[in-house]
Design a protein around this motif. Structure first.
Motif, mmCIF file in Angstrom:
data_model
loop_
_atom_site.group_PDB
_atom_site.id
_atom_site.type_symbol
_atom_site.label_atom_id
_atom_site.label_comp_id
_atom_site.label_asym_id
_atom_site.label_seq_id
_atom_site.Cartn_x
_atom_site.Cartn_y
_atom_site.Cartn_z
ATOM 1 N N UNK A 128 -51.297 49.167 -1.843
ATOM 2 C CA UNK A 128 -52.411 48.376 -2.367
ATOM 3 C C UNK A 128 -51.969 47.308 -3.366
ATOM 4 N N UNK A 129 -50.978 47.601 -4.194
ATOM 5 C CA UNK A 129 -50.548 46.642 -5.220
ATOM 6 C C UNK A 129 -50.030 45.354 -4.585
ATOM 7 N N UNK A 130 -49.259 45.458 -3.505
ATOM 8 C CA UNK A 130 -48.761 44.240 -2.861
ATOM 9 C C UNK A 130 -49.919 43.469 -2.236
ATOM 10 N N UNK A 131 -50.904 44.179 -1.735
ATOM 11 C CA UNK A 131 -52.084 43.505 -1.162
ATOM 12 C C UNK A 131 -52.832 42.728 -2.253
ATOM 13 N N UNK A 132 -52.925 43.329 -3.436
ATOM 14 C CA UNK A 132 -53.581 42.636 -4.563
ATOM 15 C C UNK A 132 -52.838 41.349 -4.893
ATOM 16 N N UNK A 133 -51.517 41.444 -5.055
ATOM 17 C CA UNK A 133 -50.736 40.277 -5.446
ATOM 18 C C UNK A 133 -50.704 39.218 -4.355
ATOM 19 N N UNK A 134 -50.654 39.645 -3.110
ATOM 20 C CA UNK A 134 -50.722 38.705 -1.995
ATOM 21 C C UNK A 134 -52.064 37.967 -2.026
ATOM 22 N N UNK A 135 -53.127 38.714 -2.252
ATOM 23 C CA UNK A 135 -54.453 38.101 -2.358
ATOM 24 C C UNK A 135 -54.528 37.109 -3.508
ATOM 25 N N UNK A 136 -53.918 37.451 -4.642
ATOM 26 C CA UNK A 136 -53.912 36.527 -5.783
ATOM 27 C C UNK A 136 -53.142 35.252 -5.438
ATOM 28 N N UNK A 137 -52.053 35.397 -4.704
ATOM 29 C CA UNK A 137 -51.290 34.214 -4.290
ATOM 30 C C UNK A 137 -52.148 33.328 -3.383
ATOM 31 N N UNK A 138 -52.907 33.945 -2.492
ATOM 32 C CA UNK A 138 -53.800 33.163 -1.637
ATOM 33 C C UNK A 138 -54.880 32.468 -2.460
ATOM 34 N N UNK A 139 -55.385 33.117 -3.499
ATOM 35 C CA UNK A 139 -56.370 32.477 -4.384
ATOM 36 C C UNK A 139 -55.739 31.243 -5.027
ATOM 37 N N UNK A 140 -54.514 31.372 -5.522
ATOM 38 C CA UNK A 140 -53.807 30.245 -6.140
ATOM 39 C C UNK A 140 -53.709 29.076 -5.176
ATOM 40 N N UNK A 141 -53.465 29.377 -3.907
ATOM 41 C CA UNK A 141 -53.332 28.332 -2.889
ATOM 42 C C UNK A 141 -54.690 27.838 -2.386
ATOM 43 N N UNK A 142 -55.787 28.436 -2.873
ATOM 44 C CA UNK A 142 -57.115 28.021 -2.435
ATOM 45 C C UNK A 142 -57.527 28.598 -1.096
ATOM 46 N N UNK A 143 -56.813 29.604 -0.622
ATOM 47 C CA UNK A 143 -57.107 30.238 0.669
ATOM 48 C C UNK A 143 -57.944 31.502 0.436
ATOM 49 N N UNK A 144 -59.187 31.298 0.041
ATOM 50 C CA UNK A 144 -60.042 32.418 -0.336
ATOM 51 C C UNK A 144 -60.356 33.345 0.828
#
Length: 178
Positions: A128-144
């Motif tokens: 789950x932790x990697x999924x959280x961080x991957x999701x945060x990276x997508x937020x940074x890139x604007x890929x909601x």
């Protein structure tokens, strides 16, 4: 209050402040409550002997090195975290790749971070932790939409009450929380 009492109180208070600034949270293997001191450069905290030792010490386990690297990253010492991760023997490890992704993302190298996260996901899709961080990276890139996909996956792994779900959900709602 006498001068001696004031000095003692200052020393005691100073000790509390120093203790607070020398420890950072360690978020290893789902236990977010453990703290680990951050050692001076060239040293690593050895959980077994409970003190800082030279980084080159042969008795430091890969797990210890990985946890310490994350501790360094959480304290903003990203380059040192990456250097510590370089000393881990098993580089094909979900946590090592996740923490490498975290440190590189925090250094502003978001795409590189995503590549490490994706490698970690391949090794452990239920992490789950990697999924959280991957999701945060997508937020940074604007890929909601992609961030929301990670949020949905986290929900299947640990529900909506786990820290990973709550943190990513907060980041999606308000990207300044990253």
């Amino acid at each position: 209050m006498t001068t001696t009492t004031v000095r003692i109180a200052s020393l005691i208070l100073g000790g509390f402040i120093a203790a607070a600034t020398l420890s950072v949270p360690v978020f290893a293997a789902g236990d977010d409550s453990e703290t680990m001191p951050v050692c001076k450069k060239g040293e690593v905290y050895d959980k077994k002997v409970k003190k800082c030792v030279k980084q080159s010490s042969a008795n430091i386990t890969d797990e210890n090195r990985t946890d310490y690297a994350y501790s360094l990253a959480k304290s903003g010492r990203f380059d040192e975290a990456l250097a510590m991760l370089d000393t881990v023997k098993d580089q094909n490890n979900a946590e090592v790749l996740n923490y490498r992704g975290y440190a590189t993302r925090k250094l502003g190298r978001t795409d590189e971070g995503i590549s490490y996260y994706l490698q970690s996901v391949k090794l452990d899709p239920q992490y789950a932790k990697v999924r959280e961080y991957l999701g945060e990276a997508y937020v940074i890139k604007g890929q909601l939409d992609m961030a929301k996909d990670q949020l949905a996956t986290i929900k299947t792994i640990c529900g909506t009450d786990c820290e990973e779900y709550q943190d990513l959900n907060a980041a999606i709602i308000d990207p300044s929380k990253i």
